[in-house]
Design an enzyme around this catalytic site. Structure first.
Site, PDB file in Angstrom:
ATOM      1  N   TYR A 145       0.700  -1.128  -0.042  1.00  0.00           N
ATOM      2  CA  TYR A 145      -0.247   0.164   0.021  1.00  0.00           C
ATOM      3  C   TYR A 145       0.859   1.306   0.010  1.00  0.00           C
ATOM      4  CZ  TYR A 145      -2.818   3.607   2.435  1.00  0.00           C
ATOM      5  OH  TYR A 145      -3.469   4.642   2.734  1.00  0.00           O
ATOM      6  N   ASP A 230      -1.729  -6.422   9.224  1.00  0.00           N
ATOM      7  CA  ASP A 230      -2.787  -5.670   8.932  1.00  0.00           C
ATOM      8  C   ASP A 230      -3.835  -6.221   8.556  1.00  0.00           C
ATOM      9  OD1 ASP A 230      -4.527  -3.451   7.774  1.00  0.00           O
ATOM     10  OD2 ASP A 230      -2.777  -1.961   7.566  1.00  0.00           O
ATOM     11  N   ILE A 232      -7.169  -5.263   7.888  1.00  0.00           N
ATOM     12  CA  ILE A 232      -8.174  -4.335   7.635  1.00  0.00           C
ATOM     13  C   ILE A 232      -9.174  -4.792   6.547  1.00  0.00           C
ATOM     14  CG2 ILE A 232      -7.242  -2.253   8.577  1.00  0.00           C
ATOM     15  CD1 ILE A 232      -7.150  -1.308   5.645  1.00  0.00           C
TER      16      ILE A 232
END
Length: 470
Positions: A145, A230, A232
């Site tokens: 990202y 992570d 999410i």
């Protein structure tokens, strides 16, 4: 005398990445099917708008929650007055139950180990402050990202060392890639404090395999470093293989009482799974008491409002709603991803096989004029300015191979996606025959791995635009 800090004066935020520059161009010329049908379509924003009607329906049926009432009694004053940074207990309980439900209730979470933050951005930065000093390093698998260059580095001074992953195995993490990244960090005199992964992956849209998860645990155990997972996008997994949290792997390996258990930390958010990025709800989950205590204190710099916590605690406590939402959201994401893939196939463009996320990792290598990142930027600018689609080039995600792009599909209507795919098909058909599939195969056979430097994805963007505007 310098009046401003070095941080203000230095251009280290990452805002000049093509990832953010594409957004800027979109904002100048937004597509609207009635008022601006020739505008730029935003396909660079990983936002889930497919299940908003389910949220709106729940709000309509539960007016007390949005009206700040409990059992018919107005509680505005209670919510508006000072709240400490630990968060509302009812919300933290509802949040961990939702996290467990997404994971098939194979693992459970203790609400006392949750730290609420203003989104995942704040959660990741807070963990950097807790786990590393300025000048220390975290290893991240590529592509990753683009916002991590800001979230992890900008204010903390932490360095990112890439774990180079390639298309030869679907961008999977390998032991050799991990060891090479670790060796490179030490060659640069950087102390490695941990590994950070996104699972499911942004930008790949894939879940990590059991082999990868076990490899990561073995690696951080051997090196005595941290792992940040992570997660999410955990609620966006719409087809097999299913999502496996790092917590599930540790449970299966009976690591709950081990020392390594305290060095694994999870980041979560409601921005993707529930489609609420504007609510700024993120969380850190850690088994290390010192991390939880310190992160809780730091969270005072980015709290989640009491009103937001109350509303969402009511929503997430409605188990009938959450069960239906999760199932329906998966169904809609799967349908929309298939729609994107079908449109890409009509344009003779392929993508990495994926099972999660709000995007696809699209292979446009055959459309490049040469096997370089300069050619990738040329293609990207044509797609933004001629095709009027904002997509994210692989170089902004630190991909080692030119020609890959992240294309989002969940932040627009079906009709808008159809327009985007028609535009792309027309463009691909207009590309010179020299860029044929056979030429792509020749390029592929001689492909070189490039190490992307900052000047590549600054791409002389502003200079080119100034020349065009003149």
């Amino acid at each position: 005398m310098r009046l401003l800090s070095r941080k203000v004066m230095r251009n280290t935020h990452g805002q000049d990445s093509s990832y953010f520059l594409g957004w800027e161009e979109y904002e100048k010329n937004r597509y609207d099917h009635v008022n601006n049908p020739k505008g730029i379509i935003q396909m660079g924003l990983a936002e889930n708008q497919l299940s908003f009607d389910l949220l709106e329906s729940w709000l309509a049926k539960n007016p007390d929650a949005a009206g700040f009432r409990r059992n018919g009694q107005f509680i505005f004053r209670e919510l508006a007055l000072f709240q400490d940074y630990h968060g509302l207990p009812d919300f933290k309980k509802a949040l961990v139950d939702f996290m467990a439900e997404i994971r098939g209730n194979k693992v459970s979470f203790d609400p006392n180990r949750v730290v609420l933050t203003a989104g995942a951005t704040s959660a990741n930065e807070t963990l950097m402050f807790c786990l590393a000093e300025a000048g220390d390093a975290f290893l991240l698998p590529t592509p990753y990202y683009p916002g991590f260059d800001r979230d992890l580095k900008w204010r903390t001074g932490v360095e990112i060392v890439p774990i180079q992953c390639t298309s030869s195995n679907g961008f999977r993490i390998t032991e050799s890639a991990l060891e090479e990244a670790y060796r490179l960090a030490h060659k640069r005199n950087l102390r490695v404090k941990g590994v950070l992964v996104t699972n499911p992956s942004n930008p790949l849209g894939t879940t990590m395999s059991l082999d990868e998860l076990n490899l990561l645990l073995d690696f951080i155990t051997e090196k005595e470093i941290h792992l940040i997972s992570d997660e999410i996008y955990s609620g966006t997994v719409f087809s097999s293989p299913g999502f496996v949290s790092i917590m599930e792997i540790m449970k299966d390996r009976k690591l709950e009482n081990s020392e390594v258990f305290n060095r694994v930390h999870i980041v979560y958010s409601l921005s993707k799974d529930l489609g609420l990025p504007g609510f700024r709800v993120g969380a850190i989950y850690s088994n290390d008491n010192m991390v939880v205590d310190a992160a809780t204190k730091m969270s005072s710099f980015g709290l989640v409002s009491s009103q937001t916590q109350y509303l969402l605690s009511e929503m997430l406590s409605d188990k009938k709603f959450t069960k239906n939402y999760i199932l329906e959201n998966h169904k809609r994401l799967k349908q929309r991803q298939r729609m994107l893939i079908s449109g890409l196939e009509k344009a003779a463009v392929s993508c990495l096989k994926s099972n999660a996320g709000l995007f696809c990792w699209v292979d446009m290598r055959r459309l490049l004029s040469s096997d370089t990142f300069e050619a990738e930027m040329e293609l990207w600018k044509r797609i933004v300015y001629e095709v009027k689609l904002n997509i994210s080039p692989g170089s902004s995600c630190h991909c080692t191979e030119p020609g890959w792009f992240r294309v989002c599909f969940a932040n627009m209507s079906e009709d808008t996606l159809k327009v985007a795919m028609r535009r792309l098909k027309v463009f691909v058909e207009s590309i010179s025959p020299i860029r044929s599939q056979s030429n792509h195969q020749a390029l592929k056979n001689t492909r070189r791995r490039w190490s992307l430097t900052n000047w590549v994805f600054r791409l002389s963007f502003h200079d080119d635009r100034e020349l065009e505007e003149r």
